[in-house]
Design an enzyme around this catalytic site. Structure first.
Site, PDB file in Angstrom:
ATOM      1  N   CYS A  63      74.927   0.558 -33.736  1.00  0.00           N
ATOM      2  CA  CYS A  63      75.896   0.440 -32.635  1.00  0.00           C
ATOM      3  C   CYS A  63      75.662  -0.802 -31.795  1.00  0.00           C
ATOM      4  CB  CYS A  63      75.823   1.669 -31.726  1.00  0.00           C
ATOM      5  SG  CYS A  63      76.573   3.154 -32.398  1.00  0.00           S
ATOM      6  N   HIS A  64      74.393  -1.056 -31.473  1.00  0.00           N
ATOM      7  CA  HIS A  64      74.072  -2.071 -30.472  1.00  0.00           C
ATOM      8  C   HIS A  64      73.618  -3.405 -31.055  1.00  0.00           C
ATOM      9  CE1 HIS A  64      74.441   0.884 -27.243  1.00  0.00           C
ATOM     10  NE2 HIS A  64      73.712   1.711 -27.966  1.00  0.00           N
ATOM     11  N   CYS A  96      72.661   8.847 -25.730  1.00  0.00           N
ATOM     12  CA  CYS A  96      73.049   8.168 -26.970  1.00  0.00           C
ATOM     13  C   CYS A  96      72.591   8.993 -28.177  1.00  0.00           C
ATOM     14  CB  CYS A  96      72.438   6.772 -27.023  1.00  0.00           C
ATOM     15  SG  CYS A  96      73.276   5.544 -25.997  1.00  0.00           S
ATOM     16  N   CYS A 159      55.855   9.765   1.074  1.00  0.00           N
ATOM     17  CA  CYS A 159      55.574   8.641   0.178  1.00  0.00           C
ATOM     18  C   CYS A 159      55.327   7.361   0.981  1.00  0.00           C
ATOM     19  CB  CYS A 159      56.747   8.402  -0.767  1.00  0.00           C
ATOM     20  SG  CYS A 159      57.297   9.824  -1.728  1.00  0.00           S
ATOM     21  N   CYS A 162      51.815   6.246   2.467  1.00  0.00           N
ATOM     22  CA  CYS A 162      50.908   5.494   1.597  1.00  0.00           C
ATOM     23  C   CYS A 162      51.469   4.112   1.284  1.00  0.00           C
ATOM     24  CB  CYS A 162      50.671   6.256   0.293  1.00  0.00           C
ATOM     25  SG  CYS A 162      49.427   7.555   0.404  1.00  0.00           S
ATOM     26  N   HIS A 163      52.715   4.087   0.801  1.00  0.00           N
ATOM     27  CA  HIS A 163      53.225   2.880   0.160  1.00  0.00           C
ATOM     28  C   HIS A 163      53.921   1.913   1.107  1.00  0.00           C
ATOM     29  CE1 HIS A 163      51.960   4.416  -3.658  1.00  0.00           C
ATOM     30  NE2 HIS A 163      52.621   5.548  -3.458  1.00  0.00           N
ATOM     31  N   CYS A 204      51.686  12.259  -8.136  1.00  0.00           N
ATOM     32  CA  CYS A 204      51.702  12.031  -6.690  1.00  0.00           C
ATOM     33  C   CYS A 204      51.982  13.335  -5.946  1.00  0.00           C
ATOM     34  CB  CYS A 204      52.756  10.990  -6.321  1.00  0.00           C
ATOM     35  SG  CYS A 204      52.297   9.298  -6.727  1.00  0.00           S
TER      36      CYS A 204
END
Length: 243
Positions: A63-64, A96, A159, A162-163, A204
């Site tokens: 297909c691709h 797909c 989240c 921490c980040h 996490c």
């Protein structure tokens, strides 16, 4: 000791004032390994994914075309499908597989799905993330932002604590990053294998003693979109290498 209290006791490096590529937070030796396919175990999955691309009747290639034509595709995921569902790259591959190849889904965290995802994502390596956050994607983005900003679990941490607030500090020998998903699927040394972003998100959740949602859950998909929106303009690193 609660994680928040532990962080407060650790020597503070300069807090991140902006969102930086995940590779900036890697130790020099890990960064060198991530950049060198001959030393990076994750490329074994890329090789297998490229073989899977051409295998079967119909195959992905039927297909691709050549997998090289997938360059840039991973930069746009997660994305909203025409039916309104939010799909990450794994979800797109699975659709797909079931809708066009009429084969059973591979299943989250299966070797086949990890391999195909890594092979497709690797074709976008170094290209900037460019996810859509407006229109049909906006409600999913809002849900992901709420997840990111909400305190969770017995440790009562979000989240972002921490980040965002502690990015650049050390925790048990690790340098806390901005928490982006640009390197996934990634080979983590603690796993001794390749794993998806959702596997990392579950870890996490476990770390803060919060609910672990299923792989591919709406909660983690929305969070994945929000993390990708924070990474817009930064390079895809997949397959990444993480401690």
């Amino acid at each position: 000791m609660k994680l928040a209290a532990l962080l407060a006791l650790l020597p503070c490096m300069a807090l991140a004032q902006d969102i930086r590529p995940s590779r900036d937070y890697l130790a020099p030796e890990l960064r060198a390994m991530q950049d060198d396919p001959s030393r990076h175990p994750g490329w074994l999955w890329v090789d297998e994914g490229e073989a899977l691309w051409a295998r079967g009747a119909p195959s992905c290639a039927s297909c691709h075309g050549d997998i090289a034509r997938m360059a840039g595709v991973a930069t746009r995921y997660p994305a909203v499908a025409p039916d309104g569902a939010l799909l990450n790259l794994e979800g797109r591959i699975e659709r797909c597989r079931t809708d066009h190849q009429h084969q059973p889904a591979f299943g989250y965290e299966s070797e086949a799905l990890l391999s195909l995802t890594a092979a497709i994502a690797a074709r976008s390596r170094g290209m900037p993330v460019n996810v859509t956050t407006t229109g049909p994607a906006a409600p999913f983005l809002d849900a992901g932002r709420r997840f990111y900003e909400t305190r969770q679990g017995q440790l009562n941490l979000a989240c972002g604590q921490c980040h965002n607030e502690n990015a650049g500090r050390r925790l048990r020998g690790d340098l806390i990053s901005n928490g982006l998903g640009t390197g996934y699927p990634a080979y983590r040394l603690e796993w001794n294998t390749l794993g998806s972003l959702h596997r990392r998100l579950r870890a996490c959740s476990l770390g803060v003693r919060a609910t672990q949602f299923p792989l591919g859950s709406p909660e983690y998909l929305a969070l994945e979109l929000y993390l990708a929106s924070r990474a817009n303009g930064l390079p895809v690193e997949a397959p990444g290498l993480r401690r």
